[in-house]
Design a protein around this motif. Structure first.
Motif, mmCIF file in Angstrom:
data_model
loop_
_atom_site.group_PDB
_atom_site.id
_atom_site.type_symbol
_atom_site.label_atom_id
_atom_site.label_comp_id
_atom_site.label_asym_id
_atom_site.label_seq_id
_atom_site.Cartn_x
_atom_site.Cartn_y
_atom_site.Cartn_z
ATOM 1 N N PHE A 40 99.319 73.364 116.690
ATOM 2 C CA PHE A 40 99.735 72.542 115.522
ATOM 3 C C PHE A 40 100.493 73.184 114.591
ATOM 4 N N VAL A 41 100.725 74.451 114.684
ATOM 5 C CA VAL A 41 101.481 75.423 113.620
ATOM 6 C C VAL A 41 103.101 74.487 113.889
ATOM 7 N N CYS A 42 103.205 74.121 114.844
ATOM 8 C CA CYS A 42 104.746 73.600 115.087
ATOM 9 C C CYS A 42 104.701 71.877 115.182
ATOM 10 N N HIS A 43 103.741 71.781 116.065
ATOM 11 C CA HIS A 43 103.813 70.022 116.637
ATOM 12 C C HIS A 43 102.545 69.249 115.985
ATOM 13 N N ASN A 44 102.889 68.033 115.644
ATOM 14 C CA ASN A 44 102.071 67.219 115.160
ATOM 15 C C ASN A 44 101.258 66.376 116.400
ATOM 16 N N LYS A 45 100.126 65.857 116.072
ATOM 17 C CA LYS A 45 99.375 65.144 117.079
ATOM 18 C C LYS A 45 100.134 63.955 117.426
ATOM 19 N N LYS A 46 100.602 63.213 116.378
ATOM 20 C CA LYS A 46 100.975 61.958 116.625
ATOM 21 C C LYS A 46 102.197 61.662 115.641
ATOM 22 N N PRO A 47 103.101 60.739 116.149
ATOM 23 C CA PRO A 47 104.395 60.516 115.268
ATOM 24 C C PRO A 47 103.992 60.077 113.845
ATOM 25 N N GLY A 48 102.818 59.448 113.776
ATOM 26 C CA GLY A 48 102.525 58.863 112.360
ATOM 27 C C GLY A 48 102.315 59.957 111.286
ATOM 28 N N GLU A 49 102.303 61.434 111.743
ATOM 29 C CA GLU A 49 101.891 62.534 110.638
ATOM 30 C C GLU A 49 103.120 62.776 110.194
ATOM 31 N N SER A 50 103.060 63.593 108.942
ATOM 32 C CA SER A 50 104.138 64.139 108.106
ATOM 33 C C SER A 50 105.238 64.791 109.325
ATOM 34 N N LYS A 51 106.527 64.594 108.992
ATOM 35 C CA LYS A 51 107.678 65.210 109.845
ATOM 36 C C LYS A 51 108.003 66.265 109.291
ATOM 37 N N GLU A 52 107.566 66.716 107.845
ATOM 38 C CA GLU A 52 108.333 67.986 107.390
ATOM 39 C C GLU A 52 107.706 69.097 107.987
ATOM 40 N N GLY A 53 108.688 70.001 108.333
ATOM 41 C CA GLY A 53 108.487 71.168 108.951
ATOM 42 C C GLY A 53 107.850 71.086 110.503
ATOM 43 N N ALA A 54 108.156 69.887 111.018
ATOM 44 C CA ALA A 54 107.396 69.552 112.508
ATOM 45 C C ALA A 54 108.395 69.656 113.650
ATOM 46 N N ALA A 55 108.232 69.911 114.685
ATOM 47 C CA ALA A 55 108.974 69.874 115.804
ATOM 48 C C ALA A 55 109.353 68.438 116.216
ATOM 49 N N GLN A 56 110.168 68.256 116.821
ATOM 50 C CA GLN A 56 110.373 66.737 117.210
ATOM 51 C C GLN A 56 109.499 66.105 118.161
ATOM 52 N N THR A 57 108.890 67.126 119.003
ATOM 53 C CA THR A 57 108.068 66.778 120.183
ATOM 54 C C THR A 57 106.682 66.653 119.620
ATOM 55 N N PHE A 58 105.996 65.717 119.921
ATOM 56 C CA PHE A 58 104.608 65.316 119.289
ATOM 57 C C PHE A 58 103.596 65.344 120.620
ATOM 58 N N CYS A 59 102.258 65.756 120.549
ATOM 59 C CA CYS A 59 101.500 65.663 121.485
ATOM 60 C C CYS A 59 100.965 64.332 122.077
ATOM 61 N N ASN A 60 100.991 63.418 121.310
ATOM 62 C CA ASN A 60 100.744 61.841 121.454
ATOM 63 C C ASN A 60 101.845 61.225 122.335
ATOM 64 N N LYS A 61 102.885 61.870 122.556
ATOM 65 C CA LYS A 61 104.030 61.731 123.426
ATOM 66 C C LYS A 61 103.542 61.242 124.662
ATOM 67 N N CYS A 62 102.983 62.205 125.187
ATOM 68 C CA CYS A 62 102.494 62.533 126.509
ATOM 69 C C CYS A 62 100.863 62.303 126.746
ATOM 70 N N HIS A 63 100.004 62.958 125.590
ATOM 71 C CA HIS A 63 98.518 62.647 125.724
ATOM 72 C C HIS A 63 98.104 61.706 124.437
ATOM 73 N N TRP A 64 97.015 61.285 124.862
ATOM 74 C CA TRP A 64 96.172 60.424 124.034
ATOM 75 C C TRP A 64 95.365 60.912 123.109
ATOM 76 N N PHE A 65 95.309 61.138 121.681
ATOM 77 C CA PHE A 65 94.192 61.646 121.060
ATOM 78 C C PHE A 65 93.643 60.730 120.282
ATOM 79 N N GLU A 66 92.286 60.485 119.736
ATOM 80 C CA GLU A 66 91.535 59.761 118.983
ATOM 81 C C GLU A 66 91.927 60.060 117.551
#
Length: 334
Positions: free
Chosen positions: A308-334
């Motif tokens: 989470f230093v680089c990635h967001n969990k899901k696309p709805g989170e702030s994109k500032e300073g985040a890598a384009q790939t996010f966890c929720n792209k493949c995984h499901w998080f509550e």
């Protein structure tokens, strides 16, 4: 000579005779000389710092110049390029400034138009571009290399004459009468006169030039641990141990972006610091194949905080300073 008497003499000049033509030539020549002498005198008078000060809106620039290392040079030495043609062009263009002064339509703060910014050639009238070191001797500044890269002197030395008072907004409002010589001395502080390391780092960073300490300093070098083969993998651990250790160098010249992320300080710093973001938003060398099949196991072993230093969990989170790939792209998080 009285006007009427001169008029009568001019009327009596007979251009059909040699004597008359000579008189006419002498009279015209005298008139031209008088006008030329008057023009030269007027131009000379407008070339003095005292004339510049006569416009009260220029008082801040005058008193800061008085307290500067360039106080022995007339304003025109820097603000007019060498050559008679440039001088005449400047004087003609100054009519607009005179109009603005009389009609009080000048803007505050007063900035130099882009086409009138001081070029390096003007500085070279007095200074050499062969200097390698500063007076202090610690900073290595190959001026010739900067000139070859088209870095003008004012890019680093913009505050040498006026301490950036316009850029600082100090002349935008307030009474111009408050700009006394004492105020000029106060504003000409070292912070605004000498080049700032922030500018050096920001410029090097934007141009892709090295920012290693020893490239510019004789007595300061990049920490030895930064040369370690595994430094790229363990620098995050060091940051969590002592973030101020990173901040002592990596805050220079790097814009910090204010982020509203509910995360630990290291994450905030990595996402907000321009230097960190330049790597943390790109795929690192540690993510080369076969990263994908094993990344889940490594994430569990090292902790998801690293992710989470680089990635967001899901696309709805702030994109500032985040890598384009996010966890929720493949995984499901509550």
């Amino acid at each position: 000579m009285e006007p009427e008497r001169l008029k009568r003499r001019l009327i009596r000049v007979d251009l059909s005779t040699t004597e008359g033509r000579l008189k006419f030539i002498l009279l015209v020549s005298a008139l031209i000389i008088i006008i030329a002498a008057g023009s030269v005198g007027a131009i000379a008078a407008t070339m003095t710092p005292g004339f510049c000060k006569s416009c009260h809106e220029m008082l801040p620039e005058y008193v800061t110049w008085q307290a500067s290392s360039h106080s022995q040079l007339a304003c025109t030495k820097c603000h007019i390029e060498p050559g008679v043609v440039n001088l005449l062009k400047e004087k003609v263009g100054a009519m607009k400034q005179l109009y603005q002064h009389v009609t009080k339509t000048y803007e505050r703060p007063i900035f130099l138009p882009e086409e009138k910014e001081i070029k390096s050639e003007i500085c070279f009238q007095c200074h050499s571009n062969n200097r390698e070191y500063t007076i202090a001797g610690d900073i290595i500044v190959p001026h010739d290399k900067h000139i070859k890269r088209h870095v003008d002197c004012t890019k680093c030395h913009s505050g040498v004459a006026h301490a950036k008072i316009a850029e600082r907004g100090l002349t935008a409002t307030g009474s111009l009468a408050a700009w006394t010589p004492e105020r000029g001395k106060k504003e000409m502080s070292t912070k605004y006169v000498k080049p700032e390391m922030d500018n050096c780092i920001a410029c090097h960073f934007s141009r892709g030039v090295t920012i290693r300490c020893e490239k510019c300093h004789k007595t300061i070098k990049t920490p030895d641990n930064h040369a370690a083969i595994n430094w790229i993998n363990i620098h995050g651990i060091k940051a969590r141990e002592d973030l101020k250790y990173c901040e002592s160098c990596h805050n220079y010249g790097m814009k910090m972006v204010a982020l509203n992320l509910d995360k630990e300080p290291v994450v905030q710093y990595a996402r907000g610091n321009q230097f960190c973001r330049s790597c943390h938003t790109k795929k690192p060398i540690t993510h080369s194949k076969p990263w994908m099949p094993k990344h889940g196991t490594w994430a569990k072993e090292k902790g998801f905080t690293n992710c989470f230093v680089c990635h967001n969990k899901k696309p709805g989170e702030s994109k500032e300073g985040a890598a384009q790939t996010f966890c929720n792209k493949c995984h499901w998080f509550e």
